[in-house]
Design a protein around this motif. Structure first.
Motif, PDB file in Angstrom:
ATOM      1  N   THR A  40       1.038  -1.727  -0.139  1.00  0.00           N
ATOM      2  CA  THR A  40       0.282  -0.041  -0.028  1.00  0.00           C
ATOM      3  C   THR A  40       0.803   1.235  -0.005  1.00  0.00           C
ATOM      4  O   THR A  40       2.000   1.323   0.542  1.00  0.00           O
ATOM      5  CB  THR A  40      -0.926  -0.193   1.291  1.00  0.00           C
ATOM      6  N   SER A  41       0.184   2.217  -0.212  1.00  0.00           N
ATOM      7  CA  SER A  41       0.763   4.048  -0.053  1.00  0.00           C
ATOM      8  C   SER A  41       1.774   3.911   0.798  1.00  0.00           C
ATOM      9  O   SER A  41       0.910   3.864   1.919  1.00  0.00           O
ATOM     10  CB  SER A  41       0.471   4.938  -0.832  1.00  0.00           C
ATOM     11  N   VAL A  42       3.039   4.338   0.329  1.00  0.00           N
ATOM     12  CA  VAL A  42       3.618   5.307   1.903  1.00  0.00           C
ATOM     13  C   VAL A  42       2.944   6.497   2.078  1.00  0.00           C
ATOM     14  O   VAL A  42       2.551   6.825   1.337  1.00  0.00           O
ATOM     15  CB  VAL A  42       5.043   5.693   1.662  1.00  0.00           C
ATOM     16  N   LEU A  52       0.651  14.752   4.110  1.00  0.00           N
ATOM     17  CA  LEU A  52       1.520  15.792   3.376  1.00  0.00           C
ATOM     18  C   LEU A  52       1.132  15.102   2.237  1.00  0.00           C
ATOM     19  O   LEU A  52       1.931  15.929   1.458  1.00  0.00           O
ATOM     20  CB  LEU A  52       2.522  16.055   4.438  1.00  0.00           C
ATOM     21  N   ARG A  53       1.578  13.680   2.107  1.00  0.00           N
ATOM     22  CA  ARG A  53       1.861  13.376   0.939  1.00  0.00           C
ATOM     23  C   ARG A  53       1.793  11.272   1.151  1.00  0.00           C
ATOM     24  O   ARG A  53       1.804  11.269   1.997  1.00  0.00           O
ATOM     25  CB  ARG A  53       3.548  13.179   1.085  1.00  0.00           C
ATOM     26  N   VAL A  54       1.513  10.997  -0.383  1.00  0.00           N
ATOM     27  CA  VAL A  54       1.511   9.878  -0.395  1.00  0.00           C
ATOM     28  C   VAL A  54       1.912   9.192  -1.590  1.00  0.00           C
ATOM     29  O   VAL A  54       1.737   9.684  -3.234  1.00  0.00           O
ATOM     30  CB  VAL A  54      -0.672   9.540  -1.335  1.00  0.00           C
ATOM     31  N   PHE A  55       2.296   8.016  -1.152  1.00  0.00           N
ATOM     32  CA  PHE A  55       3.246   8.065  -2.493  1.00  0.00           C
ATOM     33  C   PHE A  55       2.604   6.398  -3.268  1.00  0.00           C
ATOM     34  O   PHE A  55       2.544   5.489  -2.827  1.00  0.00           O
ATOM     35  CB  PHE A  55       4.598   7.501  -2.221  1.00  0.00           C
ATOM     36  N   PRO A  56       3.186   6.350  -4.454  1.00  0.00           N
ATOM     37  CA  PRO A  56       2.397   5.988  -5.473  1.00  0.00           C
ATOM     38  C   PRO A  56       3.028   4.271  -4.932  1.00  0.00           C
ATOM     39  O   PRO A  56       4.137   4.422  -5.449  1.00  0.00           O
ATOM     40  CB  PRO A  56       2.169   6.006  -6.713  1.00  0.00           C
ATOM     41  N   VAL A  57       2.419   2.963  -5.924  1.00  0.00           N
ATOM     42  CA  VAL A  57       2.752   1.330  -5.590  1.00  0.00           C
ATOM     43  C   VAL A  57       3.379   0.991  -7.057  1.00  0.00           C
ATOM     44  O   VAL A  57       3.717   1.893  -7.362  1.00  0.00           O
ATOM     45  CB  VAL A  57       1.407   0.727  -5.193  1.00  0.00           C
ATOM     46  N   GLU A  58       3.910  -0.116  -6.553  1.00  0.00           N
ATOM     47  CA  GLU A  58       4.055  -0.419  -8.471  1.00  0.00           C
ATOM     48  C   GLU A  58       3.118   0.271  -9.585  1.00  0.00           C
ATOM     49  O   GLU A  58       1.376   0.054  -9.149  1.00  0.00           O
ATOM     50  CB  GLU A  58       4.061  -1.823  -8.561  1.00  0.00           C
ATOM     51  N   ASP A  59       3.504   0.660 -10.672  1.00  0.00           N
ATOM     52  CA  ASP A  59       2.655   1.047 -11.751  1.00  0.00           C
ATOM     53  C   ASP A  59       2.103   2.373 -11.743  1.00  0.00           C
ATOM     54  O   ASP A  59       1.213   2.823 -12.484  1.00  0.00           O
ATOM     55  CB  ASP A  59       1.662   0.215 -12.713  1.00  0.00           C
ATOM     56  N   GLY A  60       2.630   3.024 -11.136  1.00  0.00           N
ATOM     57  CA  GLY A  60       2.067   4.342 -10.441  1.00  0.00           C
ATOM     58  C   GLY A  60       0.581   4.533 -10.267  1.00  0.00           C
ATOM     59  O   GLY A  60       0.168   5.365  -9.534  1.00  0.00           O
ATOM     60  N   ARG A  61       0.425   3.481  -9.073  1.00  0.00           N
ATOM     61  CA  ARG A  61      -1.112   2.778  -8.894  1.00  0.00           C
ATOM     62  C   ARG A  61      -1.051   3.537  -7.133  1.00  0.00           C
ATOM     63  O   ARG A  61      -0.322   3.979  -6.383  1.00  0.00           O
ATOM     64  CB  ARG A  61      -1.767   1.611  -8.712  1.00  0.00           C
ATOM     65  N   MET A  62      -2.702   4.048  -7.170  1.00  0.00           N
ATOM     66  CA  MET A  62      -2.743   4.527  -5.552  1.00  0.00           C
ATOM     67  C   MET A  62      -3.303   3.685  -4.898  1.00  0.00           C
ATOM     68  O   MET A  62      -4.911   3.803  -5.529  1.00  0.00           O
ATOM     69  CB  MET A  62      -3.348   6.446  -5.478  1.00  0.00           C
ATOM     70  N   HIS A 163      -8.404  -3.106  -2.741  1.00  0.00           N
ATOM     71  CA  HIS A 163      -8.114  -3.682  -3.548  1.00  0.00           C
ATOM     72  C   HIS A 163      -9.720  -3.074  -5.054  1.00  0.00           C
ATOM     73  O   HIS A 163      -8.914  -3.011  -6.442  1.00  0.00           O
ATOM     74  CB  HIS A 163      -8.353  -4.494  -4.024  1.00  0.00           C
ATOM     75  N   ALA A 164     -10.000  -2.422  -4.632  1.00  0.00           N
ATOM     76  CA  ALA A 164     -11.531  -2.517  -5.744  1.00  0.00           C
ATOM     77  C   ALA A 164     -10.767  -1.323  -6.330  1.00  0.00           C
ATOM     78  O   ALA A 164     -10.396  -0.089  -5.882  1.00  0.00           O
ATOM     79  CB  ALA A 164     -12.668  -1.868  -4.675  1.00  0.00           C
ATOM     80  N   PRO A 165     -11.199  -1.302  -7.581  1.00  0.00           N
ATOM     81  CA  PRO A 165     -10.608  -0.227  -8.802  1.00  0.00           C
ATOM     82  C   PRO A 165     -11.943   1.087  -8.793  1.00  0.00           C
ATOM     83  O   PRO A 165     -13.055   0.353  -8.701  1.00  0.00           O
ATOM     84  CB  PRO A 165     -10.724  -1.048 -10.352  1.00  0.00           C
ATOM     85  N   TYR A 166     -11.360   2.049  -8.877  1.00  0.00           N
ATOM     86  CA  TYR A 166     -12.158   3.312  -8.764  1.00  0.00           C
ATOM     87  C   TYR A 166     -12.029   4.677 -10.121  1.00  0.00           C
ATOM     88  O   TYR A 166     -11.976   5.196 -10.196  1.00  0.00           O
ATOM     89  CB  TYR A 166     -11.807   4.496  -7.690  1.00  0.00           C
ATOM     90  N   GLY A 167     -11.382   3.731 -11.086  1.00  0.00           N
ATOM     91  CA  GLY A 167     -11.004   4.773 -12.320  1.00  0.00           C
ATOM     92  C   GLY A 167      -9.095   4.939 -12.361  1.00  0.00           C
ATOM     93  O   GLY A 167      -8.749   4.988 -11.177  1.00  0.00           O
ATOM     94  N   GLY A 168      -8.661   4.789 -13.918  1.00  0.00           N
ATOM     95  CA  GLY A 168      -7.802   5.771 -13.864  1.00  0.00           C
ATOM     96  C   GLY A 168      -6.417   4.547 -12.673  1.00  0.00           C
ATOM     97  O   GLY A 168      -6.769   3.272 -12.354  1.00  0.00           O
TER      98      GLY A 168
END
Length: 673
Positions: A40-42, A52-62, A163-168
């Protein structure tokens, strides 16, 4: 294909009913489940828990971590009512839903409802498998039955929420709620909850920013299931994804590089102050020469907790925005002068009202000059610091020893870098490398009575105090002098409320302003990250107004500066002990002033008639060569005789000072009739 789907459902149910329980149990027990420990995102959070900040996981996914208790209960109820109303009673597969879906498919000739439970959807999401083919559906049912045996209902529901997808690139209800509504999913309106229930079934086809009509229809079907009023059906639809916060991006990068395994960073920063300081940094560089950047650090000097850390006005993508200018090593210019004076007070070399000479002097090949090239003659230490004269602090550093100044920097927690590794007198005027964080920590020590508190960015645990750099009395005297510096134009109401100092490095490469009140210390830097000069840039003009504006953006009133410690010596020059009335080096004190220069003619206070060629001055004693100042301006340097003709056009009252090679001086004043 549709008739197979319905037939498969009927055969499965008949088989179970016919008594194949043991075979099915073994089949389920042998199921290999994918790991549920997905990345999950850091997250980086401020002192109040705000992102303040959210880092994406693999493939740039949030994909953001979330627990069932973190989500609005009404959303959960709506999700279960719409997707899987028997979620809490079935064992992973809902036979009734499968029969219904199969019969509807046979009757209508197309899939009307999927028949998948939330557990089956989780199985599909965990394997990232498709939804349509019957072999995939069979695999999902097997996994769902196995998951229900190994995980609780809340654990399975939490997996769906993550894990549910919500677009993009959005995965999970937290990322979706933040992106579509700009808030955490703890409190959602009915319309917001319904959209988040509807999106995962067709996340791209129903994206509200791309297909608002499809999103509205899907949301309406969910709301109809819970009998929502018409006013909710007409609620506005989000028009675009909101960007995830990226405050304190440079600091976040630094902390993550230091601790790559951490999944969350709880910082001392205040998101509102950080946002205000970033906006201030952007305004500060607007209209400046190309490439001029700004950095601002705000800290509570009592605890060392940093409230804001702006390393650049923008983060990457623009010029040198990737450089962290809070940590970059730069020349501090005049900002170390307060530390020098404080050390001199502690060593008994000077007092704020001690008289010190601002006259030409050479230390071997090093001959410091004032910024404007002028000399003021005899001045008090107080005035020398407030005017930021260069020669007096170099004299004091010579008396203290540069190594003593470097040791004070070390005790203050600064990571000073000296070119060549051996400090010389030039360190007094900025000949040493320091960062903005270093200077904020040094001035925080002055504000705390001479003992610095290390800057800290993480909320957990306070850092121990550093060693004392000077006594509390000396630190107070320095702060009292700095509070007497006139504030920038338009800040007259702040006179005496902020102790501050500006600085400009050699070649106009760095403009500084560092200051403190009774609670906060703030540092401001402006310049070019690549170190190229900014012609005409001065700390007093560029950085000082930003510093005072930064104090006004803290959201709290200025705190009163402290009262003097009981042991502080507060006396006029005439009341000081004789050794403190005028600065003399220790060796000069032992030698006395027997060899000091003397002006034999003209006598002090004389009224003279100027001759055709000027006025002849006759001198005695003093170590050659001599320097002569007329009304504070250099007239002769390198003089190796004891008689000189003052051939300048003199009129009225004139003051002449003679300085020998040891820095001792004699002054006379006379009047030309």
């Amino acid at each position: 294909m549709i008739w197979r789907y319905g037939l498969f459902a009927l055969v499965l149910l008949l088989g179970v009913a016919a008594g194949v329980r043991d075979s099915v149990d073994g089949w389920i027990a042998r199921t290999e489940l994918p790991s549920v420990l997905a990345e999950t995102s850091v997250e980086v959070r401020d002192r109040h828990g705000a992102l303040l900040r959210v880092f994406p996981v693999e493939d740039g996914r949030m994909r953001m971590g979330v627990r069932v208790g973190d989500v609005d209960p009404d959303f959960l109820a709506m999700l279960i009512a719409y997707e899987d109303k028997r979620f809490y009673t079935h064992k992973g597969v809902d036979p009734l839903a499968l029969v219904r879906a199969g019969m509807q498919a046979l009757w209508h000739g197309e899939v009307v409802s999927g028949g998948s439970t939330l557990t089956m959807q989780v199985a599909r999401l965990m394997e990232n498998s498709g939804t349509g083919r019957w072999r995939g559906k069979l695999r999902q049912m097997r996994m769902a039955l196995a998951m229900e045996r190994r995980h609780s209902k809340d654990e399975i529901l939490a997996l769906y929420l993550v894990h549910a997808p919500y677009g993009g690139a959005l995965e999970g209800v937290r990322a979706a709620s933040l992106a579509w509504f700009g808030k955490e999913p703890r409190r959602l309106t009915q319309a917001e909850a319904a959209l988040l229930v509807a999106l995962p079934q067709a996340p791209e086809a129903r994206r509200p920013d791309r297909n608002s009509r499809a999103a509205a229809k899907a949301r309406a079907r969910v709301l109809a299931r819970v009998d929502a009023p018409d006013v909710v059906l007409n609620a506005p639809m989000p028009q675009a994804m909101r960007p995830f916060p990226r405050l304190a991006a440079h600091l976040s990068d630094h902390l993550r590089a230091e601790t790559p395994a951490a999944r969350r960073f709880d910082l001392t920063l205040d998101a509102s102050v950080q946002r205000a300081m970033r906006a201030l940094a952007r305004r500060a560089v607007a209209g400046q020469a190309a490439g001029v950047w700004a950095a601002i650090v705000v800290a509570e000097h009592g605890s060392g907790a940093v409230r804001a850390s702006v390393a650049a006005p923008w983060y990457q993508g623009r010029n040198a925005g990737f450089v962290d200018m809070t940590r970059a090593t730069r020349s501090p210019g005049s900002t170390l002068k307060p530390l020098i004076y404080g050390l001199a007070f502690d060593q008994g070399l000077a007092h704020p009202d001690t008289v010190i000479s601002d006259t030409p002097v050479a230390f071997g090949r090093y001959a410091p000059q004032n910024f404007d090239g002028q000399f003021r003659g005899d001045v008090t230490v107080r005035d020398a610091l407030q005017m930021s004269l260069n020669i007096p602090p170099v004299r004091l550093t010579h008396a203290l020893g540069p190594a003593h100044l470097m040791e004070a920097l070390r005790r203050s927690g600064a990571e000073a870098q000296v070119p060549g590794g051996v400090p010389g007198l030039a360190v007094a005027l900025g000949g040493v490398g320091l960062s903005l964080n270093d200077l904020v920590q040094i001035y925080g020590g002055l504000a705390r009575g001479g003992t610095a508190q290390p800057l800290r960015w993480m909320r957990e645990g306070a850092l121990p105090e550093l060693a004392s750099a000077m006594s509390s009395a000396a630190a107070w005297q320095v702060g009292h002098i700095l509070a007497g510096i006139a504030p920038p134009a338009g800040q007259g109401a702040q006179v005496g409320r902020i102790a501050y100092k500006t600085g400009t490095s050699y070649g106009h490469r760095d403009a500084w302003a560092i200051g403190f009140d009774g609670a906060h210390v703030i540092g401001v830097w402006l310049g070019r990250p690549d170190g190229t000069p900014v012609p005409g840039a001065f700390g007093g003009d560029l950085a000082a107004p930003v510093l005072f504006e930064a104090f006004g953006k803290l959201g709290v009133p200025l705190t009163r500066l402290p009262a003097p410690p009981p042991e502080t010596l507060i006396l006029s020059n005439a009341a000081l002990p004789l050794p403190l009335q005028r600065f003399r080096t220790r060796d000069a004190a032992f030698r006395g002033q027997i060899d000091a220069p003397v002006v034999r003619f003209p006598p002090d206070g004389a009224v003279l008639r100027q001759g055709r060629d000027g006025v002849v001055m006759k001198l005695q004693s003093g170590r050659l060569p001599l320097t002569v100042l007329v009304d504070g301006a250099p007239y002769l340097t390198g003089l190796r005789r004891r008689e000189v003709l003052l051939s300048v056009a003199l009129s009225g009252f004139t003051q002449v000072k003679v300085i020998d090679a040891s820095g001792r001086a004699a002054t006379v004043a006379f009047q030309i009739d």
